[in-house]
Motif scaffolding. Structure first.
Motif, PDB file in Angstrom:
ATOM      1  N   ILE A  69       0.847  -1.193   0.000  1.00 25.75           N
ATOM      2  CA  ILE A  69       0.000   0.000   0.000  1.00 25.75           C
ATOM      3  C   ILE A  69       0.879   1.238   0.000  1.00 25.75           C
ATOM      4  CG2 ILE A  69      -1.812   1.267   1.205  1.00 25.75           C
ATOM      5  CD1 ILE A  69      -2.688  -1.453   0.070  1.00 25.75           C
ATOM      6  N   GLN A  70       0.703   2.068  -0.987  1.00 32.08           N
ATOM      7  CA  GLN A  70       1.515   3.272  -1.154  1.00 32.08           C
ATOM      8  C   GLN A  70       0.925   4.443  -0.391  1.00 32.08           C
ATOM      9  OE1 GLN A  70       3.172   4.100  -5.134  1.00 32.08           O
ATOM     10  NE2 GLN A  70       2.003   6.014  -5.078  1.00 32.08           N
ATOM     11  N   LEU A  71       1.771   5.207   0.302  1.00 35.80           N
ATOM     12  CA  LEU A  71       1.356   6.432   0.975  1.00 35.80           C
ATOM     13  C   LEU A  71       1.846   7.633   0.182  1.00 35.80           C
ATOM     14  CD1 LEU A  71       2.145   5.686   4.759  1.00 35.80           C
ATOM     15  CD2 LEU A  71       0.162   4.997   3.381  1.00 35.80           C
ATOM     16  N   ASN A  72       0.926   8.486  -0.234  1.00 36.84           N
ATOM     17  CA  ASN A  72       1.266   9.697  -0.983  1.00 36.84           C
ATOM     18  C   ASN A  72       1.287  10.864  -0.001  1.00 36.84           C
ATOM     19  OD1 ASN A  72       1.193   8.181  -3.411  1.00 36.84           O
ATOM     20  ND2 ASN A  72      -1.027   8.395  -3.476  1.00 36.84           N
ATOM     21  N   ILE A  73       2.493  11.365   0.282  1.00 35.17           N
ATOM     22  CA  ILE A  73       2.691  12.267   1.413  1.00 35.17           C
ATOM     23  C   ILE A  73       2.989  13.690   0.938  1.00 35.17           C
ATOM     24  CG2 ILE A  73       4.194  12.733   3.397  1.00 35.17           C
ATOM     25  CD1 ILE A  73       4.469   9.693   3.726  1.00 35.17           C
ATOM     26  N   THR A  74       2.385  14.660   1.617  1.00 35.19           N
ATOM     27  CA  THR A  74       2.590  16.079   1.324  1.00 35.19           C
ATOM     28  C   THR A  74       3.182  16.744   2.569  1.00 35.19           C
ATOM     29  OG1 THR A  74       0.333  16.603   2.003  1.00 35.19           O
ATOM     30  CG2 THR A  74       0.679  16.140  -0.320  1.00 35.19           C
ATOM     31  N   LEU A  75       4.478  16.924   2.559  1.00 38.99           N
ATOM     32  CA  LEU A  75       5.201  17.288   3.776  1.00 38.99           C
ATOM     33  C   LEU A  75       4.956  18.717   4.249  1.00 38.99           C
ATOM     34  CD1 LEU A  75       7.318  15.412   1.806  1.00 38.99           C
ATOM     35  CD2 LEU A  75       8.269  15.195   4.087  1.00 38.99           C
ATOM     36  N   THR A  76       5.071  19.670   3.334  1.00 37.57           N
ATOM     37  CA  THR A  76       4.964  21.073   3.746  1.00 37.57           C
ATOM     38  C   THR A  76       3.602  21.374   4.341  1.00 37.57           C
ATOM     39  OG1 THR A  76       6.597  21.790   2.103  1.00 37.57           O
ATOM     40  CG2 THR A  76       5.089  23.461   2.951  1.00 37.57           C
ATOM     41  N   SER A  77       2.541  20.828   3.753  1.00 40.16           N
ATOM     42  CA  SER A  77       1.219  21.081   4.322  1.00 40.16           C
ATOM     43  C   SER A  77       1.094  20.438   5.703  1.00 40.16           C
ATOM     44  CB  SER A  77       0.107  20.579   3.400  1.00 40.16           C
ATOM     45  OG  SER A  77       0.071  19.175   3.335  1.00 40.16           O
ATOM     46  N   ASN A  78       1.712  19.270   5.899  1.00 36.65           N
ATOM     47  CA  ASN A  78       1.695  18.644   7.227  1.00 36.65           C
ATOM     48  C   ASN A  78       2.334  19.544   8.274  1.00 36.65           C
ATOM     49  OD1 ASN A  78       2.450  15.311   5.911  1.00 36.65           O
ATOM     50  ND2 ASN A  78       0.480  16.330   6.145  1.00 36.65           N
ATOM     51  N   VAL A  79       3.407  20.221   7.869  1.00 35.85           N
ATOM     52  CA  VAL A  79       4.106  21.124   8.800  1.00 35.85           C
ATOM     53  C   VAL A  79       3.297  22.395   9.032  1.00 35.85           C
ATOM     54  CG1 VAL A  79       6.177  22.522   9.167  1.00 35.85           C
ATOM     55  CG2 VAL A  79       6.378  20.215   8.211  1.00 35.85           C
ATOM     56  N   LEU A  80       2.829  23.024   7.966  1.00 37.91           N
ATOM     57  CA  LEU A  80       2.129  24.299   8.100  1.00 37.91           C
ATOM     58  C   LEU A  80       0.779  24.153   8.787  1.00 37.91           C
ATOM     59  CD1 LEU A  80       2.981  26.028   4.701  1.00 37.91           C
ATOM     60  CD2 LEU A  80       4.022  26.402   6.933  1.00 37.91           C
ATOM     61  N   LEU A  81       0.206  22.969   8.719  1.00 35.20           N
ATOM     62  CA  LEU A  81      -1.049  22.713   9.427  1.00 35.20           C
ATOM     63  C   LEU A  81      -0.807  22.195  10.850  1.00 35.20           C
ATOM     64  CD1 LEU A  81      -3.150  21.079   6.570  1.00 35.20           C
ATOM     65  CD2 LEU A  81      -3.435  23.366   7.538  1.00 35.20           C
ATOM     66  N   ASN A  82       0.459  22.209  11.250  1.00 30.46           N
ATOM     67  CA  ASN A  82       0.851  21.787  12.607  1.00 30.46           C
ATOM     68  C   ASN A  82       0.542  20.334  12.893  1.00 30.46           C
ATOM     69  OD1 ASN A  82       1.865  24.363  13.435  1.00 30.46           O
ATOM     70  ND2 ASN A  82      -0.242  25.042  13.742  1.00 30.46           N
ATOM     71  N   ARG A  83       0.538  19.535  11.824  1.00 31.47           N
ATOM     72  CA  ARG A  83       0.368  18.097  12.033  1.00 31.47           C
ATOM     73  C   ARG A  83       1.685  17.469  12.473  1.00 31.47           C
ATOM     74  NH1 ARG A  83       0.370  13.930  13.482  1.00 31.47           N
ATOM     75  NH2 ARG A  83      -0.766  12.044  12.857  1.00 31.47           N
ATOM     76  N   VAL A  84       2.794  17.977  11.951  1.00 31.20           N
ATOM     77  CA  VAL A  84       4.114  17.556  12.402  1.00 31.20           C
ATOM     78  C   VAL A  84       4.931  18.806  12.708  1.00 31.20           C
ATOM     79  CG1 VAL A  84       4.047  15.410  11.070  1.00 31.20           C
ATOM     80  CG2 VAL A  84       5.095  17.443  10.085  1.00 31.20           C
ATOM     81  N   GLU A  85       5.962  18.640  13.514  1.00 33.14           N
ATOM     82  CA  GLU A  85       6.716  19.791  14.010  1.00 33.14           C
ATOM     83  C   GLU A  85       7.575  20.450  12.946  1.00 33.14           C
ATOM     84  OE1 GLU A  85      10.113  20.723  17.436  1.00 33.14           O
ATOM     85  OE2 GLU A  85       8.833  18.937  17.601  1.00 33.14           O
TER      86      GLU A  85
END
Length: 256
Positions: A176-192
């Motif tokens: 199962i492939q995960l399609n990841i969007t890093l910058t949005s994860n950071v800017l939405l405070n999902r990751v530090e």
């Protein structure tokens, strides 16, 4: 955002600018395969329910801006919409052979994932690639449940899987492939930060990950920038980033 951006793009003219801009950014960024499309709701809202007009609009923009790109037409579902409405809106899309994939997005907690099984069963019968946004805000268990309930080929985000070694192993073993969007994860405070993004751990567990853009106007996140941010943050080496790039191409039938 709704005051400054949405009001403009919620018109036929604004929609056209957005669409052509999407194709232009992909061209400028050296994209080889572009997967983008329309929410089923948009057919009635922007095209008066004329699915042929919708398809031609996208084809014309593709031909005008970037005919060299392999364009794959995606069908979108908004998770907050009532199922009976989605079923009605999706019918014209199912009647055509122009579409390649389906994606479910918006609020992960709007309603149970199992509610969408009927819609995804029809999409599978059409041979579409099955994707859904899950595990950006939910849990690792939510990721596994969505894959099983909807028979997903790919997960959009899925980063919550990092909390469970068992589920990471399960994703790897089931390809199962995960399609990841890093910058949005950071800017939405999902990751530090990019440096602490869970994509590294997912990759180390053997989960197939790809690197993607997300709402470029808002997040300034062309795909090339996402790769460069990971490289500059020393999350991946150039060799590892190239392997991730190949994952994405191979999943779409390309060999480098």
């Amino acid at each position: 955002m709704s005051q400054n951006i949405n009001s403009y793009f919620d018109t036929v003219e604004g929609r056209n600018v957005l669409l052509e801009g999407c194709f232009q950014v992909a061209k400028d960024d050296g994209v080889v395969v572009l997967e983008v499309g329309e929410d089923v709701w948009g057919n009635g809202h922007y095209y008066s329910g004329d699915i042929d007009k919708l398809i031609e609009h996208y084809k014309d923009a593709h031909k005008k801006i970037c005919p060299e790109i392999d364009f794959r037409f995606q069908v979108g579902l908004s998770r907050h919409c009532r199922i009976e409405l989605l079923e009605r809106w999706m019918e014209p899309f199912l009647e055509k052979d122009s579409f390649y994939s389906i994606d479910l997005y918006c609020d992960e907690f709007a309603q149970p994932i199992k509610n969408f099984k009927g819609l995804y069963r029809k999409a599978k019968e059409k041979g579409w690639i099955l994707k859904a946004h899950v595990g950006e805000w939910g849990t690792a268990d939510d990721v596994k449940e969505a894959v099983e309930e909807l028979e997903l080929n790919e997960v959009q985000h899925g980063i919550s899987a990092v909390a469970s070694p068992a589920i990471m192993n399960w994703l790897r073993d089931n390809n199962i492939q995960l399609n990841i969007t890093l910058t949005s994860n950071v800017l939405l405070n999902r990751v530090e930060s990019i440096e602490k993004h869970p994509i590294r751990k997912l990759y180390d567990y053997g989960v197939k990950v790809t690197i993607n853009s997300d709402d470029i106007i808002i997040f300034d996140s062309e795909v090339s920038k996402e790769y460069m941010r990971l490289y500059e943050a020393k999350v991946f080496t150039a060799t590892e980033l190239n392997q991730i790039r190949l994952y994405g191409l191979e999943s779409r039938g390309f060999q480098d």
